[in-house]
Design a protein around this motif. Structure first.
Motif, PDB file in Angstrom:
ATOM      1  N   LEU A   4      10.402 -21.504 -71.392  1.00 29.50           N
ATOM      2  CA  LEU A   4      11.272 -22.368 -72.179  1.00 29.50           C
ATOM      3  C   LEU A   4      11.806 -21.600 -73.378  1.00 29.50           C
ATOM      4  O   LEU A   4      11.044 -21.149 -74.231  1.00 29.50           O
ATOM      5  CB  LEU A   4      10.512 -23.610 -72.638  1.00 29.50           C
ATOM      6  CG  LEU A   4       9.809 -24.427 -71.544  1.00 29.50           C
ATOM      7  CD1 LEU A   4       9.310 -25.753 -72.116  1.00 29.50           C
ATOM      8  CD2 LEU A   4      10.706 -24.662 -70.346  1.00 29.50           C
ATOM      9  N   ARG A  15       6.810 -19.316 -73.636  1.00 28.25           N
ATOM     10  CA  ARG A  15       7.823 -19.863 -74.522  1.00 28.25           C
ATOM     11  C   ARG A  15       8.531 -18.720 -75.261  1.00 28.25           C
ATOM     12  O   ARG A  15       7.921 -17.687 -75.553  1.00 28.25           O
ATOM     13  CB  ARG A  15       7.190 -20.793 -75.568  1.00 28.25           C
ATOM     14  CG  ARG A  15       6.345 -21.923 -74.977  1.00 28.25           C
ATOM     15  CD  ARG A  15       7.185 -22.971 -74.299  1.00 28.25           C
ATOM     16  NE  ARG A  15       6.391 -24.073 -73.785  1.00 28.25           N
ATOM     17  CZ  ARG A  15       6.015 -24.202 -72.507  1.00 28.25           C
ATOM     18  NH1 ARG A  15       6.363 -23.281 -71.616  1.00 28.25           N
ATOM     19  NH2 ARG A  15       5.312 -25.249 -72.127  1.00 28.25           N
ATOM     20  N   GLN A  71       2.146 -20.867 -69.738  1.00 29.89           N
ATOM     21  CA  GLN A  71       3.080 -21.767 -70.414  1.00 29.89           C
ATOM     22  C   GLN A  71       3.981 -20.967 -71.370  1.00 29.89           C
ATOM     23  O   GLN A  71       3.998 -21.201 -72.584  1.00 29.89           O
ATOM     24  CB  GLN A  71       2.307 -22.853 -71.170  1.00 29.89           C
ATOM     25  CG  GLN A  71       1.497 -23.750 -70.235  1.00 29.89           C
ATOM     26  CD  GLN A  71       0.575 -24.678 -70.973  1.00 29.89           C
ATOM     27  OE1 GLN A  71      -0.385 -24.256 -71.620  1.00 29.89           O
ATOM     28  NE2 GLN A  71       0.844 -25.981 -70.902  1.00 29.89           N
ATOM     29  N   GLY A 110       9.330 -21.910 -65.816  1.00 28.54           N
ATOM     30  CA  GLY A 110       8.425 -22.332 -66.881  1.00 28.54           C
ATOM     31  C   GLY A 110       8.613 -21.632 -68.207  1.00 28.54           C
ATOM     32  O   GLY A 110       7.853 -21.883 -69.148  1.00 28.54           O
ATOM     33  N   PRO A 158       2.282 -24.303 -76.133  1.00 28.14           N
ATOM     34  CA  PRO A 158       2.291 -25.175 -74.962  1.00 28.14           C
ATOM     35  C   PRO A 158       2.571 -26.635 -75.282  1.00 28.14           C
ATOM     36  O   PRO A 158       2.950 -27.404 -74.393  1.00 28.14           O
ATOM     37  CB  PRO A 158       0.881 -24.990 -74.380  1.00 28.14           C
ATOM     38  CG  PRO A 158       0.050 -24.489 -75.505  1.00 28.14           C
ATOM     39  CD  PRO A 158       0.966 -23.676 -76.362  1.00 28.14           C
ATOM     40  N   ALA A 159       2.391 -27.061 -76.545  1.00 21.85           N
ATOM     41  CA  ALA A 159       2.707 -28.446 -76.900  1.00 21.85           C
ATOM     42  C   ALA A 159       4.196 -28.732 -76.709  1.00 21.85           C
ATOM     43  O   ALA A 159       4.593 -29.882 -76.472  1.00 21.85           O
ATOM     44  CB  ALA A 159       2.296 -28.734 -78.338  1.00 21.85           C
ATOM     45  N   ASN A 160       5.014 -27.710 -76.815  1.00 21.19           N
ATOM     46  CA  ASN A 160       6.438 -27.856 -76.512  1.00 21.19           C
ATOM     47  C   ASN A 160       6.601 -27.742 -74.996  1.00 21.19           C
ATOM     48  O   ASN A 160       6.655 -26.644 -74.452  1.00 21.19           O
ATOM     49  CB  ASN A 160       7.256 -26.765 -77.207  1.00 21.19           C
ATOM     50  CG  ASN A 160       8.688 -26.732 -76.680  1.00 21.19           C
ATOM     51  OD1 ASN A 160       9.247 -27.765 -76.315  1.00 21.19           O
ATOM     52  ND2 ASN A 160       9.258 -25.538 -76.623  1.00 21.19           N
ATOM     53  N   ALA A 161       6.677 -28.879 -74.346  1.00 19.04           N
ATOM     54  CA  ALA A 161       6.723 -28.878 -72.883  1.00 19.04           C
ATOM     55  C   ALA A 161       8.077 -29.262 -72.314  1.00 19.04           C
ATOM     56  O   ALA A 161       8.263 -29.211 -71.096  1.00 19.04           O
ATOM     57  CB  ALA A 161       5.661 -29.846 -72.343  1.00 19.04           C
ATOM     58  N   TYR A 162       9.053 -29.619 -73.182  1.00 23.00           N
ATOM     59  CA  TYR A 162      10.274 -30.195 -72.611  1.00 23.00           C
ATOM     60  C   TYR A 162      11.557 -29.786 -73.328  1.00 23.00           C
ATOM     61  O   TYR A 162      12.639 -30.118 -72.874  1.00 23.00           O
ATOM     62  CB  TYR A 162      10.150 -31.727 -72.604  1.00 23.00           C
ATOM     63  CG  TYR A 162      10.912 -32.396 -71.490  1.00 23.00           C
ATOM     64  CD1 TYR A 162      10.716 -32.042 -70.163  1.00 23.00           C
ATOM     65  CD2 TYR A 162      11.844 -33.401 -71.759  1.00 23.00           C
ATOM     66  CE1 TYR A 162      11.412 -32.659 -69.142  1.00 23.00           C
ATOM     67  CE2 TYR A 162      12.549 -34.034 -70.755  1.00 23.00           C
ATOM     68  CZ  TYR A 162      12.324 -33.656 -69.432  1.00 23.00           C
ATOM     69  OH  TYR A 162      13.006 -34.269 -68.422  1.00 23.00           O
TER      70      TYR A 162
END
Length: 259
Positions: free
Chosen positions: A179, A112, A110, A177, A233-237
């Motif tokens: 971000l 970022r 995930q 994936g 990973p809490a930031n998914a969008y």
């Protein structure tokens, strides 16, 4: 039988002081693996104003970790640092470095990326310098930055904000994936702004350029929760966003305008 996921590995530039150091302490306390990068007093020492050292940094990180789960680009400088060095650190130390790290991120969990821009990106800029940065011409950008003086910092941050939005949706990033987002702080009480806060003249200049609706400027620790969220990973969008964390400066400067 339950299994525990391995800790995330986050690379932080500018990890020896300010927001980078505060974030490193926070993530380490959570049990995460932090790879700190800075000029000195870091796991990986590198001068991000030097293209050769950026390449060497990537090679060193590849030796340390087969993959990385997040990169948080906190490294930055401001006047009185010379304009050519400033633009190489603030802009090319991100825009040249992060694509080099992209393969390691694509192998991460995930993945970022978070980049620290600035409320100063709203200030008047030298459009020629911004254009040279976005075209990737570091030599010409350094020459232009050496000429323009006070607008160099805001110009480097304007270019950086545009680079974040442009790059975040390119192939290999969000579609794989990874971000990419940024943040735009106002005044944060770090070593970079400490000299200005020590004098009445400096405080007046800060208040004129970065007005606030709150009573005090932020500490580095108060910015950390936003950085940690965007890097986790809490930031998914969220993709390509550069939210202001500025005590209301953006609203005071631009009023109700949303864009």
């Amino acid at each position: 039988m339950t299994t525990t996921a391995p800790p995330r590995t986050t690379l932080i530039t500018g990890a020896a002081s300010g927001m980078g150091a505060a974030l490193a302490r926070h993530l380490s306390a959570l049990g995460e693996r932090v790879i700190g990068v800075d000029l000195n007093n870091a796991e990986v020492c590198s001068d991000l104003s030097d293209p050769a050292e950026r390449a060497a940094l990537v090679a060193r990180v590849q030796e340390i970790a087969p993959s990385i789960d997040a990169v948080v680009a906190c490294a930055g400088v401001s006047p009185p640092v010379a304009g050519d060095t400033l633009v190489s650190v603030n802009y090319f130390g991100v825009a040249d470095l992060l694509p080099r790290l992209l393969p390691l991120l694509q192998r991460g969990k995930q993945p970022r990326v978070v980049v620290i821009s600035s409320l100063a990106s709203l200030h008047p800029v030298d459009t020629r310098l911004v254009e040279l940065c976005l075209h990737g011409d570091e030599t010409a950008a350094r020459e232009q930055a050496a000429k323009i003086g006070a607008q160099c910092y805001a110009s480097s941050k304007r270019a950086l904000t545009q680079w974040i939005r442009r790059t975040a949706v390119l192939p290999g990033w969000a579609d794989q994936g990874v971000l990419l987002n940024g943040i735009a702080p106002g005044i944060v009480k770090t070593p970079m702004v400490a000299p200005l806060l020590e004098t009445a003249e400096g405080r007046e200049a800060l208040a004129a350029g970065v007005p606030t609706a709150v009573r005090d400027y932020a500490s580095a620790e108060q910015i950390v929760p936003l950085l940690a969220f965007l890097a986790g990973p809490a930031n998914a969008y969220m993709v390509g966003q550069v939210p202001f964390a500025d005590g209301g400066a953006d609203v005071l400067l631009r009023g109700e305008a949303a864009l």
